[in-house]
Scaffold this active site. Structure first.
Site, PDB file in Angstrom:
ATOM      1  N   CYS A   1       0.809  -1.230   0.000  1.00  0.00           N
ATOM      2  CA  CYS A   1       0.000   0.000   0.000  1.00  0.00           C
ATOM      3  C   CYS A   1       0.836   1.271   0.000  1.00  0.00           C
ATOM      4  O   CYS A   1       0.328   2.353  -0.295  1.00  0.00           O
ATOM      5  CB  CYS A   1      -0.932   0.013   1.197  1.00  0.00           C
ATOM      6  SG  CYS A   1      -2.040  -1.376   1.211  1.00  0.00           S
TER       7      CYS A   1
ATOM      8  N   HIS B   1      -3.073   7.293   2.638  1.00  0.00           N
ATOM      9  CA  HIS B   1      -3.564   6.023   2.103  1.00  0.00           C
ATOM     10  C   HIS B   1      -4.952   5.744   2.681  1.00  0.00           C
ATOM     11  O   HIS B   1      -5.169   5.865   3.892  1.00  0.00           O
ATOM     12  CB  HIS B   1      -2.571   4.914   2.468  1.00  0.00           C
ATOM     13  CG  HIS B   1      -3.097   3.546   2.193  1.00  0.00           C
ATOM     14  ND1 HIS B   1      -3.714   3.228   1.001  1.00  0.00           N
ATOM     15  CD2 HIS B   1      -3.114   2.409   2.945  1.00  0.00           C
ATOM     16  CE1 HIS B   1      -4.085   1.957   1.034  1.00  0.00           C
ATOM     17  NE2 HIS B   1      -3.727   1.442   2.201  1.00  0.00           N
TER      18      HIS B   1
ATOM     19  N   ASN C   1     -10.190   0.107   0.320  1.00  0.00           N
ATOM     20  CA  ASN C   1      -8.730   0.242   0.291  1.00  0.00           C
ATOM     21  C   ASN C   1      -8.229  -0.316  -1.043  1.00  0.00           C
ATOM     22  O   ASN C   1      -8.269  -1.525  -1.269  1.00  0.00           O
ATOM     23  CB  ASN C   1      -8.162  -0.541   1.479  1.00  0.00           C
ATOM     24  CG  ASN C   1      -6.645  -0.570   1.507  1.00  0.00           C
ATOM     25  OD1 ASN C   1      -5.986  -0.215   0.541  1.00  0.00           O
ATOM     26  ND2 ASN C   1      -6.093  -1.019   2.619  1.00  0.00           N
TER      27      ASN C   1
HETATM   28  N1  ACO Z   1     -18.342  -8.012  10.306  1.00  0.00           N
HETATM   29  C1  ACO Z   1     -18.758  -8.275  11.561  1.00  0.00           C
HETATM   30  N2  ACO Z   1     -17.927  -8.634  12.542  1.00  0.00           N
HETATM   31  C2  ACO Z   1     -16.624  -8.725  12.243  1.00  0.00           C
HETATM   32  C3  ACO Z   1     -16.128  -8.465  10.957  1.00  0.00           C
HETATM   33  C4  ACO Z   1     -17.043  -8.099   9.959  1.00  0.00           C
HETATM   34  N3  ACO Z   1     -16.679  -7.836   8.704  1.00  0.00           N
HETATM   35  N4  ACO Z   1     -14.786  -8.634  10.974  1.00  0.00           N
HETATM   36  C5  ACO Z   1     -14.444  -8.973  12.220  1.00  0.00           C
HETATM   37  N5  ACO Z   1     -15.562  -9.041  12.988  1.00  0.00           N
HETATM   38  C6  ACO Z   1     -15.656  -9.374  14.390  1.00  0.00           C
HETATM   39  C7  ACO Z   1     -14.465 -10.149  14.911  1.00  0.00           C
HETATM   40  O1  ACO Z   1     -14.594 -11.523  14.632  1.00  0.00           O
HETATM   41  C8  ACO Z   1     -14.534  -9.829  16.373  1.00  0.00           C
HETATM   42  O2  ACO Z   1     -15.503 -10.667  16.960  1.00  0.00           O
HETATM   43  P1  ACO Z   1     -15.296 -11.289  18.434  1.00  0.00           P
HETATM   44  O3  ACO Z   1     -15.215 -10.073  19.347  1.00  0.00           O
HETATM   45  O4  ACO Z   1     -16.497 -12.110  18.611  1.00  0.00           O
HETATM   46  O5  ACO Z   1     -14.022 -12.049  18.359  1.00  0.00           O
HETATM   47  C9  ACO Z   1     -15.058  -8.411  16.422  1.00  0.00           C
HETATM   48  O6  ACO Z   1     -15.666  -8.175  15.159  1.00  0.00           O
HETATM   49  C10 ACO Z   1     -14.005  -7.374  16.664  1.00  0.00           C
HETATM   50  O7  ACO Z   1     -12.921  -7.649  15.795  1.00  0.00           O
HETATM   51  P2  ACO Z   1     -11.654  -6.745  15.780  1.00  0.00           P
HETATM   52  O8  ACO Z   1     -10.678  -7.310  14.808  1.00  0.00           O
HETATM   53  O9  ACO Z   1     -11.225  -6.488  17.175  1.00  0.00           O
HETATM   54  O10 ACO Z   1     -12.282  -5.402  15.191  1.00  0.00           O
HETATM   55  P3  ACO Z   1     -11.588  -4.009  14.991  1.00  0.00           P
HETATM   56  O11 ACO Z   1     -12.355  -2.965  15.690  1.00  0.00           O
HETATM   57  O12 ACO Z   1     -10.119  -4.077  15.239  1.00  0.00           O
HETATM   58  O13 ACO Z   1     -11.817  -3.748  13.458  1.00  0.00           O
HETATM   59  C11 ACO Z   1     -10.552  -3.826  11.438  1.00  0.00           C
HETATM   60  C12 ACO Z   1     -11.254  -4.633  12.509  1.00  0.00           C
HETATM   61  C13 ACO Z   1     -11.603  -2.977  10.717  1.00  0.00           C
HETATM   62  C14 ACO Z   1      -9.908  -4.777  10.445  1.00  0.00           C
HETATM   63  C15 ACO Z   1      -9.501  -2.895  12.095  1.00  0.00           C
HETATM   64  O14 ACO Z   1      -8.655  -3.636  12.941  1.00  0.00           O
HETATM   65  C16 ACO Z   1      -8.667  -2.219  11.079  1.00  0.00           C
HETATM   66  O15 ACO Z   1      -9.156  -1.435  10.292  1.00  0.00           O
HETATM   67  N6  ACO Z   1      -7.343  -2.453  11.066  1.00  0.00           N
HETATM   68  C17 ACO Z   1      -6.486  -1.907  10.081  1.00  0.00           C
HETATM   69  C18 ACO Z   1      -6.564  -2.797   8.914  1.00  0.00           C
HETATM   70  C19 ACO Z   1      -6.137  -2.112   7.667  1.00  0.00           C
HETATM   71  O16 ACO Z   1      -6.458  -0.985   7.433  1.00  0.00           O
HETATM   72  N7  ACO Z   1      -5.440  -2.881   6.863  1.00  0.00           N
HETATM   73  C20 ACO Z   1      -4.980  -2.467   5.648  1.00  0.00           C
HETATM   74  C21 ACO Z   1      -3.887  -1.431   5.862  1.00  0.00           C
HETATM   75  S1  ACO Z   1      -2.452  -1.827   5.107  1.00  0.00           S
HETATM   76  C22 ACO Z   1      -2.873  -2.047   3.630  1.00  0.00           C
HETATM   77  O17 ACO Z   1      -3.532  -1.209   3.119  1.00  0.00           O
HETATM   78  C23 ACO Z   1      -2.517  -3.349   2.936  1.00  0.00           C
END
Ligand code: ACO
Length: 321
Positions: A112, A248, A278
């Site tokens: 990215c 980004h 993204n």
């Molecule tokens: N829908 C519903 N529930 C979900 C989903 C979904 N799509 N995905 C995960 N969950 C659930 C999980 O299973 C978890 O459930 P549990 O509590 O029963 O175990 C709960 O939601 C919370 O999950 P977390 O991973 O803690 O959620 P978080 O608030 O961290 O959000 C996210 C997840 C959106 C991926 C966040 O961590 C994030 O944005 N991180 C950065 C990721 C990113 O931007 N990556 C790309 C950047 S680098 C690049 O561009 C390649």
């Protein structure tokens, strides 16, 4: 001093739009969850389009705006982590499509952050006096990399391409910074779907993205403000002088947290992730093109561009429009 200027921008997106509602039919998720945690509402996915067709379309538009013919390009740099083929490289395939006969070309992969690394490579070539006109493209087809049954990643990504034409310029501002932290690379990985082992030729690695979302989140929220600070120091200017911070487009919450830590109002952080998700290396040049087309960029505006992603890697440039 010899520096660079962006003289044209262009972008291209696949026609097929996948809404959060549609994803609700595929995995256990909801429109509300996705919007709240990421800000994303929909994304474009390739059906028929390829990274080459998208990159070529974005390139043609950027050239048209720059008032340049394809045969005037000296170098084509493509940032992508999702090429159609390992070789020929995407840059050479784009060269063929747009008839940039006099250009050299190669691809560069910094996930990215790739567009920023490519932009900085172009700057180095131009400043060294090796090339005068460079086409830099960020393109990715993340829809081919995600596991569409994994709700934690498939909701995040989309496909697209963005391109800029860079020209040598006298005066103006362009400072850059880039970093990598390979020791933390395991938190975000994507395997090549073509890879097979010599001793197990039937086992192709899955093409899926594996991500520790929270670690990536924390990494981005810490590193983006740091690199913005580094750029401001290098350029010896105050954050108040920056018109826009083009980050980004991974997650609205990352951008909001980065704005807060930087002490800058969120209105100066353009966003379009709600429409595109993204798009990896394409996200910054697509956003730049949108702002340019809307007439929101004025000559002399100082802009910060900052990318972050797998590697881990993060990079930024501060430039004058
Ligand atoms: N829908 C519903 N529930 C979900 C989903 C979904 N799509 N995905 C995960 N969950 C659930 C999980 O299973 C978890 O459930 P549990 O509590 O029963 O175990 C709960 O939601 C919370 O999950 P977390 O991973 O803690 O959620 P978080 O608030 O961290 O959000 C996210 C997840 C959106 C991926 C966040 O961590 C994030 O944005 N991180 C950065 C990721 C990113 O931007 N990556 C790309 C950047 S680098 C690049 O561009 C390649």
């Amino acid at each position: 001093m010899r520096t660079i200027r962006i003289t044209g921008t262009g972008s291209a997106l696949p026609g097929r739009i996948v809404t959060n509602k549609e994803l609700e039919q595929m995995v256990e998720t909801s429109d509300e969850w996705i919007r709240e945690r990421t800000g994303i509402g929909e994304r474009h996915v390739s059906v028929g389009e390829t990274v080459v067709t998208l990159a070529s379309e974005a390139a043609r538009k950027a050239l048209e705006q720059a008032g340049k013919r394809a045969e005037e390009i000296d170098l084509i740099l493509v940032a992508t982590s999702t090429p159609e083929n390992v070789f020929p490289c995407t840059a050479c395939e784009v060269q063929r499509e747009i008839h940039a006969e006099h250009a050299a070309g190669f691809d560069l992969n910094a996930a990215c952050s790739g567009f920023l690394f490519a932009l900085q490579t172009a700057q180095a070539y131009i400043q060294a006096g090796i090339y005068r006109t460079v086409l830099v493209i960020g393109v990715d087809s993340m829809s081919h990399m995600v596991d569409w049954s994994d709700r934690s990643t498939c909701i995040l990504f989309g496909d697209g391409a963005g391109a800029v034409v860079l020209r040598e310029s006298k005066g103006g501002l362009f400072v850059q910074a880039a970093h990598s932290d390979g020791a933390k690379g395991d938190v975000l990985t994507g395997c090549s779907r073509h890879r097979k082992n010599w001793d197990h030729p039937d086992e192709a690695k899955a093409a899926y993205i594996q991500m520790d979302g929270q670690s990536v989140f924390k990494f981005a929220v810490r590193r983006v403000p740091e690199i913005v600070e580094e750029l401001l120091e290098k350029a010896r200017i105050q954050k108040e002088e920056i018109s826009y911070f083009f980050l980004h487009q991974a997650n609205r919450r990352i951008i909001e947290a980065a704005a807060k830590r930087t002490g800058v109002d969120i209105s100066r952080f353009p966003m379009n992730l709600q429409e595109y998700g993204n798009t990896s290396a394409a996200s910054i040049p697509i956003l730049l093109d949108e702002w340019n087309k809307k007439g929101l960029l004025k000559k002399g505006d100082k802009l910060v561009l900052a990318g972050f992603g797998a590697g881990l890697s993060w990079a930024g440039s501060l430039l004058e429009w």
